[in-house]
Design a protein around this motif. Structure first.
Motif, PDB file in Angstrom:
ATOM      1  N   ALA A  58      70.903  44.067  56.583  1.00 38.29           N
ATOM      2  CA  ALA A  58      72.139  43.413  56.141  1.00 38.29           C
ATOM      3  C   ALA A  58      73.345  44.231  56.582  1.00 38.29           C
ATOM      4  O   ALA A  58      73.353  45.447  56.463  1.00 38.29           O
ATOM      5  CB  ALA A  58      72.134  43.285  54.627  1.00 38.29           C
ATOM      6  N   PRO A  59      74.357  43.569  57.127  1.00 34.95           N
ATOM      7  CA  PRO A  59      75.515  44.327  57.614  1.00 34.95           C
ATOM      8  C   PRO A  59      76.298  44.940  56.448  1.00 34.95           C
ATOM      9  O   PRO A  59      76.321  44.403  55.356  1.00 34.95           O
ATOM     10  CB  PRO A  59      76.366  43.267  58.317  1.00 34.95           C
ATOM     11  N   LEU A  60      76.896  46.039  56.733  1.00 30.02           N
ATOM     12  CA  LEU A  60      77.775  46.659  55.753  1.00 30.02           C
ATOM     13  C   LEU A  60      79.045  45.846  55.677  1.00 30.02           C
ATOM     14  O   LEU A  60      79.510  45.333  56.672  1.00 30.02           O
ATOM     15  CB  LEU A  60      78.157  48.050  56.228  1.00 30.02           C
ATOM     16  N   LEU A  61      79.600  45.757  54.526  1.00 30.27           N
ATOM     17  CA  LEU A  61      80.775  44.926  54.390  1.00 30.27           C
ATOM     18  C   LEU A  61      81.961  45.767  53.981  1.00 30.27           C
ATOM     19  O   LEU A  61      82.111  46.136  52.829  1.00 30.27           O
ATOM     20  CB  LEU A  61      80.506  43.852  53.341  1.00 30.27           C
ATOM     21  N   ALA A  62      82.778  46.037  54.949  1.00 25.76           N
ATOM     22  CA  ALA A  62      83.935  46.872  54.670  1.00 25.76           C
ATOM     23  C   ALA A  62      84.894  46.171  53.718  1.00 25.76           C
ATOM     24  O   ALA A  62      85.619  46.802  52.983  1.00 25.76           O
ATOM     25  CB  ALA A  62      84.650  47.211  55.974  1.00 25.76           C
ATOM     26  N   VAL A  63      84.891  44.836  53.744  1.00 30.72           N
ATOM     27  CA  VAL A  63      85.879  44.100  52.967  1.00 30.72           C
ATOM     28  C   VAL A  63      85.276  43.493  51.707  1.00 30.72           C
ATOM     29  O   VAL A  63      85.920  42.743  51.006  1.00 30.72           O
ATOM     30  CB  VAL A  63      86.476  42.943  53.814  1.00 30.72           C
ATOM     31  N   ALA A  64      84.022  43.842  51.435  1.00 31.68           N
ATOM     32  CA  ALA A  64      83.243  43.089  50.456  1.00 31.68           C
ATOM     33  C   ALA A  64      83.912  42.914  49.100  1.00 31.68           C
ATOM     34  O   ALA A  64      83.766  41.880  48.484  1.00 31.68           O
ATOM     35  CB  ALA A  64      81.905  43.762  50.263  1.00 31.68           C
ATOM     36  N   ASP A  65      84.624  43.913  48.619  1.00 28.11           N
ATOM     37  CA  ASP A  65      85.045  43.850  47.229  1.00 28.11           C
ATOM     38  C   ASP A  65      86.445  43.305  47.012  1.00 28.11           C
ATOM     39  O   ASP A  65      86.839  43.041  45.893  1.00 28.11           O
ATOM     40  CB  ASP A  65      84.927  45.240  46.596  1.00 28.11           C
ATOM     41  N   ASP A  66      87.215  43.144  48.081  1.00 30.11           N
ATOM     42  CA  ASP A  66      88.536  42.566  47.905  1.00 30.11           C
ATOM     43  C   ASP A  66      88.405  41.056  47.778  1.00 30.11           C
ATOM     44  O   ASP A  66      87.477  40.474  48.301  1.00 30.11           O
ATOM     45  CB  ASP A  66      89.435  42.895  49.115  1.00 30.11           C
ATOM     46  N   PRO A  67      89.362  40.419  47.074  1.00 28.93           N
ATOM     47  CA  PRO A  67      89.311  38.955  47.041  1.00 28.93           C
ATOM     48  C   PRO A  67      89.608  38.399  48.429  1.00 28.93           C
ATOM     49  O   PRO A  67      90.305  39.044  49.210  1.00 28.93           O
ATOM     50  CB  PRO A  67      90.417  38.597  46.043  1.00 28.93           C
ATOM     51  N   PRO A  68      89.062  37.224  48.738  1.00 31.48           N
ATOM     52  CA  PRO A  68      89.346  36.638  50.059  1.00 31.48           C
ATOM     53  C   PRO A  68      90.830  36.365  50.224  1.00 31.48           C
ATOM     54  O   PRO A  68      91.507  36.030  49.249  1.00 31.48           O
ATOM     55  CB  PRO A  68      88.567  35.319  50.051  1.00 31.48           C
ATOM     56  N   VAL A  69      91.315  36.515  51.421  1.00 30.52           N
ATOM     57  CA  VAL A  69      92.742  36.325  51.679  1.00 30.52           C
ATOM     58  C   VAL A  69      92.907  35.305  52.778  1.00 30.52           C
ATOM     59  O   VAL A  69      92.467  35.525  53.896  1.00 30.52           O
ATOM     60  CB  VAL A  69      93.399  37.643  52.123  1.00 30.52           C
ATOM     61  N   SER A  70      93.536  34.169  52.471  1.00 28.67           N
ATOM     62  CA  SER A  70      93.802  33.205  53.531  1.00 28.67           C
ATOM     63  C   SER A  70      95.013  33.687  54.308  1.00 28.67           C
ATOM     64  O   SER A  70      95.779  34.520  53.848  1.00 28.67           O
ATOM     65  CB  SER A  70      94.061  31.825  52.947  1.00 28.67           C
ATOM     66  N   LEU A  71      95.168  33.141  55.505  1.00 33.16           N
ATOM     67  CA  LEU A  71      96.303  33.561  56.327  1.00 33.16           C
ATOM     68  C   LEU A  71      97.625  33.238  55.647  1.00 33.16           C
ATOM     69  O   LEU A  71      98.602  33.948  55.792  1.00 33.16           O
ATOM     70  CB  LEU A  71      96.235  32.895  57.700  1.00 33.16           C
TER      71      LEU A  71
ATOM     72  N   ASP B 205      98.207  35.823  52.969  1.00 32.99           N
ATOM     73  CA  ASP B 205      98.505  37.049  53.683  1.00 32.99           C
ATOM     74  C   ASP B 205      99.972  37.051  54.138  1.00 32.99           C
ATOM     75  O   ASP B 205     100.696  38.023  53.970  1.00 32.99           O
ATOM     76  CB  ASP B 205      97.587  37.107  54.910  1.00 32.99           C
TER      77      ASP B 205
ATOM     78  N   GLY C   5      74.836  47.396  60.387  1.00 33.39           N
ATOM     79  CA  GLY C   5      76.211  47.604  59.924  1.00 33.39           C
ATOM     80  C   GLY C   5      77.236  47.690  61.028  1.00 33.39           C
ATOM     81  O   GLY C   5      76.940  47.460  62.195  1.00 33.39           O
TER      82      GLY C   5
ATOM     83  N   ARG D  13      92.371  29.069  60.014  1.00 35.98           N
ATOM     84  CA  ARG D  13      92.852  28.518  58.745  1.00 35.98           C
ATOM     85  C   ARG D  13      91.718  28.015  57.859  1.00 35.98           C
ATOM     86  O   ARG D  13      91.969  27.477  56.792  1.00 35.98           O
ATOM     87  CB  ARG D  13      93.814  27.355  59.004  1.00 35.98           C
TER      88      ARG D  13
ATOM     89  N   ARG E 192      78.342  35.267  49.680  1.00 38.20           N
ATOM     90  CA  ARG E 192      79.732  35.346  49.244  1.00 38.20           C
ATOM     91  C   ARG E 192      80.696  35.346  50.434  1.00 38.20           C
ATOM     92  O   ARG E 192      81.893  35.216  50.247  1.00 38.20           O
ATOM     93  CB  ARG E 192      79.958  36.574  48.377  1.00 38.20           C
TER      94      ARG E 192
ATOM     95  N   ARG F 230      85.270  33.762  52.604  1.00 38.02           N
ATOM     96  CA  ARG F 230      86.104  34.632  53.445  1.00 38.02           C
ATOM     97  C   ARG F 230      86.764  33.851  54.578  1.00 38.02           C
ATOM     98  O   ARG F 230      86.325  32.766  54.943  1.00 38.02           O
ATOM     99  CB  ARG F 230      85.247  35.730  54.057  1.00 38.02           C
ATOM    100  N   TYR F 231      87.790  34.458  55.150  1.00 39.30           N
ATOM    101  CA  TYR F 231      88.439  33.882  56.327  1.00 39.30           C
ATOM    102  C   TYR F 231      88.034  34.690  57.556  1.00 39.30           C
ATOM    103  O   TYR F 231      87.728  35.881  57.441  1.00 39.30           O
ATOM    104  CB  TYR F 231      89.953  33.890  56.146  1.00 39.30           C
TER     105      TYR F 231
ATOM    106  N   HIS G 207      89.570  36.188  59.893  1.00 38.49           N
ATOM    107  CA  HIS G 207      90.266  37.433  60.231  1.00 38.49           C
ATOM    108  C   HIS G 207      89.814  38.598  59.370  1.00 38.49           C
ATOM    109  O   HIS G 207      90.163  39.732  59.651  1.00 38.49           O
ATOM    110  CB  HIS G 207      91.777  37.230  60.138  1.00 38.49           C
ATOM    111  N   GLU G 208      89.042  38.317  58.315  1.00 37.56           N
ATOM    112  CA  GLU G 208      88.562  39.403  57.473  1.00 37.56           C
ATOM    113  C   GLU G 208      87.240  39.965  57.972  1.00 37.56           C
ATOM    114  O   GLU G 208      86.701  40.909  57.398  1.00 37.56           O
ATOM    115  CB  GLU G 208      88.392  38.902  56.031  1.00 37.56           C
TER     116      GLU G 208
END
Lengths: 317, 331, 324
Positions: A4-17, A20, B275, C109, C147, C151-152, C154-155
């Protein structure tokens, strides 16, 4: 299966453009200042005339050309009218003109630009030729010509209609003013939108995600509404924000020259024009509308720049 | 070991982000000997290009050197002022960039672009510079060199443009040629031509070369020594044969194992590193590779390993790993 | 040998272009000329060659994303090369594509879940209630946690995006996927992950791949058969062993020789055959055999007549006058 890939962004809420971009906008101090000023002006335009104690037309010949005081915040003009009320009403005029003109111009521009970009070929060339033609005519000249040639016959027609029908609507020549101002300004304001949208559509049409959507079998309608439009809209928002400011300046300029909104309807432009005649004696009559116009221009320009940096982060600086 | 030409010590580079400065290059040590070819290998974002750009103050906006030194010819490049640097850029150090299309000025003739550094650095006359430009084009194997002097970049193919870039890099007989992924944008048969060209020139001109790449196979036949970078640190530094024969760092080993080899027997799956590399500003404590490392132990997650000679000997093979020594002995 | 899933016959794609400052000069890019080959069920067929050789055009023409200028693409007994968009729509479910640049193949988007769910809803492959579970299964198939659906693009990193692009292609339950340089833009360690994933998925779903790439080492690793293209024409096609161990066409030989190997000692002693010059422009390809301008063994005949595309035996195709 690979690990499974590591998720650098895993814990932040998703951010739409969009979110952002909003985040970037409210971190930009100038943009926030612009936004606040625009909101204040918009509030003034919407509710201001209801809140002032004076009607913008009511004259008080005993208190002519009074300086700023507690009774008249920004003083009174040569007919004893309250300048504060008139500026507020002028704000409304500026907003109405800017919004209607920009809406018209955007509608024309987006329709022509999007169809030109999407269908291309001869259609595109004809539309773009027409756009360039319109852009090459000097703005002021066009507006003056339209006003000069159409105003008299239109007033004449309204009067005949009134005499024939006695409908009070036809007595209000202010509609002619607005119609001519809106129409002629929209006519000179649409070409930049058409060009912008065409360029956007052309560039988005060649993005791989459009091809990917085609490869999934999606229809043109879905591709246009879910892929092309949401991605083209960012630069359009920036352009509209700047366009609103430009439209206000244009309206003032035309009113100043007497080809825009006519007295007694207050407009920053005709107030400046009136104030200019007496500025040596009563400088507040020139200063107040001029400063408000300047503030509005600066506000929209800050907001537009902020939106540009927020929506196109890579293009900034 | 031969005389050292360039010695970079503890170089640290930061990028300005919303959340404050983030380290992208974290204390890099490396050196280049006279006449040596050093390969710098790493994946995108590992800081390999920034390291070299920083030496000549060519870093993009918002990225700055936060510490360290870079001794070149007895002076620290990082402390030079712009005027002193200009004498070194294109004079004693030549640079070749990845994309020959955007690195050449599209509105200037090839000959003028070549002559410019000569007039500037060598105070040559226009005529002499033009003659030298013609020689340079011949040197990099451009057919009909004299006529090509008057061509514009768009009139040349990608491979030819990269040859022109190399000629510009070589114009002032530099002591060091830095090539930043010079063949990545080129096709494989053209890449072979360029590699061949640089090999030949290096021998003829006796200069040092730093070749930045992500392609271990490409650098194998070209470099004398290789530095492997990961997340802004040097994880391994070894002579080329040793690096390929006994890679010591788990990252280097993972990289080598993930290259499909032409001669290797069929295997159903490639070995891969799970990863993704950490983003700048989100570097883990301890060894930056620890989260992806199959051999990571507790110490790896807390303490940054130092770049030290393998097995504690006085060997040119250095590695930054807590477990490498033990693993190498077991193997 | 398995039966053919797709049969490509004399496929051509020419692009008209306008040159000059005012577009006054009409010209034609001969991007793909006269390609004929079968794509067999369950195989990985790779197309290799240098930029401008027409390998991507071939993939686009087969999927009718670029309408072929001439020739036939036979799928389930029908020539889909002449189908319009409406008739292609149900077929697009079976024939999918994954692109090179992971940064621009996803709509910025839309969330990952929307992107993966869109083709499922569009082709009505399941009910709305089943959709989230289905998206999660697809993401799991490509090694991403559920999960990620919120996500988008760009993330995500490049490798993760490429996994999403694969999940999206898989959403239609396709039989055939064109991988158009699908791993070329990724870093080495990530490339290996995606190659392994492609092989896993092929095993699990019995997929057929047309793998378009320029990295011969990767192609050698994953292909059953390999086609070599040069300037819009197929030069050689055969099993992996035929093409790599026993290349017939002089261009194939030169290409193999140009590929560097991760072996320092071998590289130092290796005798390379380095091709002279550059690939000519596809606007004005050479007469006869298109490779003759760079070919070390070109003969008079090569300049005048186009070599025939023929089977030299055991399914090893080549187009060269010098091959007996």
């Amino acid at each position: 299966m690979s690990s499974a890939p590591l998720l650098a962004v895993a814990d932040d809420p998703p951010v739409s453009l969009w979110r952002d971009a909003w985040g970037r906008l409210i971190r930009n101090r100038l943009a926030v200042a612009g936004l606040v000023m625009v909101l204040v002006l918009a509030f003034a335009a919407a509710f201001g005339p209801m809140l002032t104690p004076y009607d913008f037309l009511s004259q008080n010949l005993d208190a002519r050309n009074a300086g700023p005081s507690l009774v008249h915040l920004f003083g009174t003009d040569d007919l004893g009218r309250d300048v504060f009320s008139r500026v507020l009403y002028g704000t409304r005029t500026a907003f109405v003109v800017a919004i209607v003109v920009t809406a018209l111009a955007v509608t024309i521009g987006v329709t022509l630009g999007a169809t030109a970009g999407f269908f291309g070929g001869l259609f595109d060339r004809i539309i773009m030729w027409f756009t360039d033609m319109t852009m090459s005519v000097p703005n002021l000249l066009l507006v003056v010509v339209i006003n000069a040639s159409l105003k008299a016959p239109l007033s004449q027609w309204m009067e005949t209609q009134y005499l024939a029908t006695l409908n009070p609507f036809f007595r209000e020549t202010i509609w002619i003013d607005f119609l001519l101002v809106f129409g002629s300004m929209a006519l000179i304001a649409w070409p930049p939108y058409a060009r912008l949208v065409r360029a956007q559509v052309l560039s988005i049409r060649s993005r791989p995600y459009i091809t990917a959507a085609r490869a999934l079998g999606l229809t043109n309608r879905i591709i246009l509404t879910r892929y092309v439009v949401p991605n083209a809209i960012g630069p359009l928002i920036v352009s509209v924000s700047a366009g609103l400011g430009t439209a206000m300046v244009l309206e003032s300029a035309f009113s100043f020259l007497g080809v825009g909104v006519n007295p007694p309807t207050p407009s920053w432009g005709n107030m400046i024009s009136d104030g200019l005649r007496v500025w040596q004696h009563y400088p507040h009559l020139l200063a107040v509308p001029a400063i408000v116009l300047g503030l509005a221009t600066v506000a929209f320009s800050f907001l537009g720049d902020g939106l540009n940096d927020a929506l196109n982060p890579r293009g900034s600086k | 070991m031969s005389e050292t030409l360039l010695e970079v010590k503890d170089l640290t580079i930061e990028i300005a982000t919303r959340r404050g400065p983030a380290t992208v290059v974290d204390g890099i040590d490396l050196h280049v000997g006279k006449g040596e070819t050093l390969g710098i290998v790493g994946e995108s974002g590992c800081g390999k290009s920034l390291t070299m750009l920083s030496l000549l103050k060519l870093l993009p906006n918002k990225i700055r050197v936060a510490g360290g030194s870079a001794m070149f010819g007895g002076r620290d490049l990082l402390t030079l002022n712009n005027k002193e640097l200009r004498a070194i850029r294109g004079g004693r150090i030549g640079f070749v960039f990845q994309d020959p299309m955007t690195s050449l000025n599209p509105v200037m003739r090839i000959g003028d672009q070549l002559a410019e550094p000569l007039i500037h650095h060598r105070a040559m006359s226009k005529a002499a510079a033009r003659q030298r430009a013609g020689e340079l084009l011949k040197l990099v194997g451009i057919p009909g060199a004299e006529q090509r002097l008057d061509a514009y970049p768009h009139e040349l193919s990608g491979g030819m443009r990269q040859r022109v870039m190399i000629a510009i890099g070589l114009a002032c007989d530099p002591d060091l040629l830095i090539a930043d992924e010079p063949t990545t944008a080129l096709d494989v048969t053209i890449q072979a031509q360029i590699v061949d060209l640089v090999k030949g020139l290096r021998q003829r001109l006796g200069m040092s070369v730093v070749w930045i790449t992500h392609d271990l196979a490409l650098i194998a036949g070209l470099a004398d020594r290789i530095c492997v970078l990961y997340a802004g640190t040097v994880v391994e530094d070894a002579p080329v044969d040793q690096l390929f024969a006994e890679p010591a760092h788990p990252y280097t080993r993972g990289l080598l194992a993930s290259i499909p080899r032409m001669g290797a027997p069929d295997s159903a799956r490639l070995s891969s590193i799970g990863g993704t590399p950490p983003e700048p500003g989100r570097r883990p404590a301890g060894c930056p590779f620890a989260p992806r490392c199959p051999l990571a132990e507790d110490v790896c997650r807390t303490t940054v390993p130092a770049l030290a000679p393998l097995r504690g000997e006085a060997t040119p093979h250095r590695v930054a790993c807590h477990v490498a020594n033990r693993v190498m002995e077991a193997a | 040998m398995s039966p053919a899933l797709l049969r490509i016959e004399n496929l051509k794609k020419h692009f008209p272009v306008r040159l000059g400052a005012f577009g006054e000069k009409a010209a034609t890019v001969y991007a793909l000329d006269d390609a004929s080959f079968d794509i067999l069920e369950g195989e990985t067929l790779s197309l290799v060659g240098e930029s401008g050789c027409g390998k991507s055009t071939t993939g686009f023409a087969i999927l009718n994303l670029h309408r072929p200028t001439a020739g036939r693409v036979i799928y389930k007994g029908e020539n889909i090369a002449v189908f319009d968009e409406a008739r292609m729509r149900p077929i697009r479910r079976d024939l999918q594509i994954v692109f090179q640049d992971p940064y621009s193949t996803l709509n910025p988007r839309m969330t990952i879940g929307e992107a993966v769910g869109e083709p499922i809803l569009f082709h009505k492959l399941c009910s709305k209630a089943e959709l989230p579970g289905r998206i999660e299964r697809l993401l799991a198939d490509v090694g991403l946690p559920g999960r990620f659906a919120q996500r988008y693009p760009h993330e995500l990193s490049g490798g993760q995006r490429q996994r999403v692009a694969l999940a999206r292609a898989l959403a239609c339950e396709p039989k055939f996927i064109v991988c158009d340089e699908a791993i070329s833009a990724l870093d080495v360690s990530i490339q290996a992950q995606i190659i392994n994933l492609l092989l896993d998925l092929q095993e699990k779903y019995g997929l057929t791949y047309l793998f378009i790439a320029h990295d011969l080492a990767v192609v050698r690793h994953i292909s059953d058969r390999v086609g070599v293209m040069y300037l819009g024409r197929l030069a050689e096609l055969g099993t992996r062993e035929q093409v790599f161990a026993d290349p017939l066409h002089p261009y194939t030989k030169a290409l193999m020789s140009a590929v560097p190997e991760a072996d320092p000692a071998g590289e130092r002693t290796r005798q390379r055959q380095i091709l002279e010059g550059d690939v000519p422009s596809p606007l004005d390809p050479p007469s006869g055999c298109r490779f003759h301008t760079r070919c070390p063994i070109a003969m008079e005949k090569c300049r005048s007549s186009v070599p025939e595309w023929r089977d030299t035996g055991a399914g090893h195709f080549v187009a060269c006058h010098a091959v007996p």
